[in-house]
Design a protein around this motif. Structure first.
Motif, PDB file in Angstrom:
ATOM      1  N   GLY A 182      46.436 -12.217  64.344  1.00 59.10           N
ATOM      2  CA  GLY A 182      45.169 -11.573  64.696  1.00 59.10           C
ATOM      3  C   GLY A 182      45.272 -10.068  64.653  1.00 59.10           C
ATOM      4  O   GLY A 182      46.365  -9.499  64.712  1.00 59.10           O
ATOM      5  N   VAL A 183      44.123  -9.399  64.552  1.00 54.30           N
ATOM      6  CA  VAL A 183      44.105  -7.938  64.529  1.00 54.30           C
ATOM      7  C   VAL A 183      42.779  -7.442  65.078  1.00 54.30           C
ATOM      8  O   VAL A 183      41.743  -8.079  64.894  1.00 54.30           O
ATOM      9  CB  VAL A 183      44.327  -7.395  63.086  1.00 54.30           C
ATOM     10  CG1 VAL A 183      43.242  -7.887  62.147  1.00 54.30           C
ATOM     11  CG2 VAL A 183      44.416  -5.866  63.068  1.00 54.30           C
ATOM     12  N   ALA A 184      42.817  -6.332  65.779  1.00 60.23           N
ATOM     13  CA  ALA A 184      41.605  -5.674  66.276  1.00 60.23           C
ATOM     14  C   ALA A 184      41.847  -4.178  66.304  1.00 60.23           C
ATOM     15  O   ALA A 184      42.972  -3.720  66.526  1.00 60.23           O
ATOM     16  CB  ALA A 184      41.239  -6.178  67.678  1.00 60.23           C
ATOM     17  N   VAL A 185      40.794  -3.412  66.049  1.00 63.33           N
ATOM     18  CA  VAL A 185      40.856  -1.950  66.082  1.00 63.33           C
ATOM     19  C   VAL A 185      40.083  -1.463  67.302  1.00 63.33           C
ATOM     20  O   VAL A 185      38.990  -1.956  67.599  1.00 63.33           O
ATOM     21  CB  VAL A 185      40.253  -1.333  64.803  1.00 63.33           C
ATOM     22  CG1 VAL A 185      40.333   0.187  64.852  1.00 63.33           C
ATOM     23  CG2 VAL A 185      40.983  -1.853  63.571  1.00 63.33           C
ATOM     24  N   ALA A 186      40.657  -0.509  68.022  1.00 61.72           N
ATOM     25  CA  ALA A 186      40.013   0.017  69.225  1.00 61.72           C
ATOM     26  C   ALA A 186      38.674   0.667  68.886  1.00 61.72           C
ATOM     27  O   ALA A 186      38.490   1.185  67.777  1.00 61.72           O
ATOM     28  CB  ALA A 186      40.924   1.031  69.911  1.00 61.72           C
ATOM     29  N   PRO A 187      37.713   0.669  69.830  1.00 55.93           N
ATOM     30  CA  PRO A 187      36.401   1.268  69.559  1.00 55.93           C
ATOM     31  C   PRO A 187      36.455   2.724  69.131  1.00 55.93           C
ATOM     32  O   PRO A 187      35.592   3.176  68.386  1.00 55.93           O
ATOM     33  CB  PRO A 187      35.667   1.102  70.900  1.00 55.93           C
ATOM     34  CG  PRO A 187      36.302  -0.079  71.536  1.00 55.93           C
ATOM     35  CD  PRO A 187      37.751  -0.017  71.140  1.00 55.93           C
TER      36      PRO A 187
END
Length: 700
Positions: A242-247
């Motif tokens: 999984g991967v997510a980028v900070a706001p």
């Protein structure tokens, strides 16, 4: 004109683009709410129990919602009102109303084994990957009906939509590719080779990059969305999932399913030229999905084999655990909110033309170089980091380079730090007032018609209009002055004075009509005049007075070939002291007559114009890894009458460059922060400081 009746100094720091709704397979990020209270919820899809667990960001409290068979991914609409859950084993999608935490519809996904889901920027459509049928379904969220099927690669799983809403990126696990879809037409427009067994994806808040986790090769592919190329590969842990980028765009988080860790990546473009590993955090067993709270303070990681969700405090990296149901995989965060927007309309001076260049570099041919660090469109440079470079203007202008509207990612509206959900740039190079009112330009509808669509779906808080220069022929005046100098002809002041005066009269009438059209469109969308601020902006001078040009008038080689400012001193005086001020005064008059605010930027570039004595070009000590700083740089592009080898497009000449656009963004930030009762404003820079420092004055 009595100035400085009220003075206010603002030190403005330009922030990254606001996040609208970043969605990937199992991961969605929605911008922070504008209201106090509940900070949002995390939604966890539990594949082995056919449920979704909700976790309160504020309290940690949980609730359970039963959905279809084998839920594997979840996404939340940009307004936070709706969650879609992809149910892999039942070939269905569950729609959850977030306010009541209840399933309002369950419908066929349109394909076999749905695996990923994402919403478009407006929340009007959702896109579902069907891993078993190699397709992507487009769903109308008003009816929950499938309206299109698009063939992609083998076993599509992850999907993300860029925050600007224009493209969807789909990972094809068994093809080792990412497919690119046009979200408007649903057409399959491109394919990009990535690592082995690509899975989930995430886009950066400015829509410039997409990160793809490759489970088989243990790395992350970094894609440039302007060119649709893979520009970097970053090694992470074993079996990334999984991967997510900070706001805020400064960090990305990658879950590594085979070693029970999360790799934290530095994605801040201001501190690193490329994405790099920052540190590693240990979490639960078999981490899969990743999502970040809307305020950016917490990272949620679903642990598929421990029936838990790890919660990482981004400030301290401490990890707590929330119990969920069995087999948690996809995870998303969101909160109901009102979508707000700031919109820019007008011509090339506000669309962002010349945003490719951070300062000006030597004008001799430097093929394959980064032009002393001034070219922001370079990539894949040689061993020295500054040589053998490739360049692609789409890195800066994105898809607007194709039709030459040239909307740069650093344009004023994007550079401004505004408390809105989205900053939307509708301006286009070459536009005059008719293109605001009713005339299409470069295969795009009139800007007023585009504004109508934005006003329908967003609560518009600010409209910035910068137009009239092409009605007057401002750039033609500069071009004429350049040609006159190069041909040793008569001064352009005498040749163009009458045409300029006539153009001013014509522009006043046309700009007033453009303002009326904008008001009409906003009213039709239900926006009362008191609901938003409307500002008409003037133009900065790209040239100093003749006495302030650092190259002698008689030295034609230095003025043209070195400095890029081939004009006579008297013509420079005319442009700086007559043309630019008269345009500003004329626009201020229109603003007063039409009762809109006025922002005067005539003096904003003072000391940073092309060839100004107090400014400098980049030197051999500068490069794109360590560019010249804005406090010394020129803020406008060279004055060209003809194309110049290896120095971009002639269309970029005269316009604010990257630093000029940052200064304009700082000015707009200060303007929006002003809450007094004055309607006319003036921005100027602080000598010796960079583009992030401006003074905002109120004028009469």
């Amino acid at each position: 004109m009595a100035r400085y009746l009220l003075k206010r100094t603002a030190r403005c720091v330009v922030a990254g683009a606001a996040v609208v709704g970043l969605a990937v397979a199992g991961v969605a990020v929605v911008a922070p709410p504008a209201v106090a209270g509940e900070l949002g919820f995390a939604y966890v899809a539990n594949s082995q129990s056919d449920t979704v667990t909700t976790i309160s960001v504020s309290t940690g409290g949980t609730a359970t919602i039963r959905v279809g068979g084998g839920p594997s991914a979840v996404a939340i609409s940009p307004d936070g009102s709706l969650a879609y859950v992809a149910n892999t084993t039942s070939d269905s999608v569950s729609a959850i109303r977030t306010a009541t935490k209840s399933v309002v519809a369950t419908f066929a996904s349109g394909g076999s084994r749905p695996a990923g889901v994402a919403f478009n920027a407006l929340g009007t459509r959702a896109f579902v990957t069907n891993a078993g049928s190699d397709t992507v379904s487009t769903i109308d969220t008003a009816t929950h009906g499938v309206v299109a099927l698009t063939a992609v690669g083998k076993s599509p799983t992850g999907i993300t939509v860029t925050p600007d809403g224009t493209r969807a990126y789909v990972s094809n696990t068994n093809s080792n590719t990412v497919s690119v879809l046009d979200t408007t037409t649903t057409a399959h427009v491109d394919d990009i080779a990535v690592g082995t067994r690509p899975g989930r994806l995430a886009a950066t808040p400015d829509s410039s990059k997409v990160l793809v986790v490759n489970t088989g090769s243990g790395d992350v592919s970094v894609l440039d969305t302007g060119s649709n190329r893979r520009i970097q590969t970053v090694a992470v842990g074993a079996g990334p999932s999984g991967v997510a980028v900070a706001p805020d765009g400064l960090r990305a988080y990658v879950s590594n399913g085979a070693d029970d860790t999360v790799t934290v990546l530095d994605t801040d473009p201001a501190t690193t030229d490329s994405i790099a590993v920052r540190y590693v955090v240990r979490v639960g067993h078999r981490p899969t999905g990743v999502a970040i709270s809307p305020d950016g303070d917490k990272v949620y990681v679903s642990n598929s084999e421990s029936g838990t969700t790890s919660v990482i405090d981004t400030a301290t990296t401490r990890v707590s655990t929330a119990d969920v149901d069995s087999g948690p995989t996809g995870i998303a965060t969101g909160v109901p909110q009102t979508l707000t927007a700031a919109v820019s309309l007008g011509d090339s001076f506000i669309s962002g033309v010349a945003g490719r260049w951070q300062g000006n570099g030597v004008r001799e041919e430097l093929r394959g170089s980064d032009v002393l660090g001034t070219d922001r469109a370079v990539y894949r440079c040689g061993p020295l980091g500054t040589d053998s470079c490739k360049n692609d203007p789409k890195i800066v202008y994105g898809r607007s380079y194709d039709n030459k509207c040239l909307r740069s990612y650093s344009a004023q509206i994007q550079a401004a730090d505004l408390p809105v959900t989205r900053r939307i740039n509708l301006a286009c190079s070459g536009a005059d007032t008719s293109n605001i009112i009713n005339t299409p330009l470069k295969n795009e509808p009139p800007q007023s018609r585009q504004l109508a669509l934005v006003a329908r779906d967003y609560q518009v808080k600010l409209v910035v209009l910068n137009v009239g220069g092409n009605d007057i022929g401002f750039r033609d005046i500069i071009k004429s002055c350049v040609i006159t100098y190069l041909r040793s002809g008569p001064r352009c002041r005498g040749e163009k004075a009458t045409a300029f005066t006539n153009g001013l009269v014509r522009a006043e009438t046309n700009v007033a009509l453009a303002i009326d059209k904008v008001r009409e469109v906003m009213a039709a969308a239900g926006h009362h005049r008191d609901d938003y601020r409307f500002v008409l902006q003037s133009y900065p001078s790209p040239v100093p007075t003749g006495a302030q040009i650092r190259y002698p008038e008689a030295n034609g080689y230095d003025r043209y070939q070195v400095g890029g400012c081939p004009v006579y001193n008297s013509d420079a005086d005319w442009v700086r002291n007559v043309v630019v001020p008269k345009i500003a005064d004329s626009l201020e008059y229109v603003a007063d007559q039409k009762e809109v605010e006025f922002l005067d930027v005539r003096d904003l570039f003072s000391g940073h114009e092309v060839c100004a004595r107090s400014a400098e070009q980049a030197t051999d000590y500068d490069n794109h890894l360590k560019p010249q700083l804005g406090d010394k740089a020129e803020w406008a592009r060279f004055l060209d009458a003809t194309p110049f080898v290896n120095q971009g497009d002639t269309d970029e000449s005269v316009h604010p460059n990257y630093y000029g656009q940052q200064a304009l963004g700082s000015c707009l930030t200060a303007f929006y922060e002003y809450s007094g009762d004055k309607w006319n404003h003036l921005c100027r820079n602080v000598p010796g400081k960079g583009a992030k420092h401006v003074v905002l004055d109120q004028i009469d």
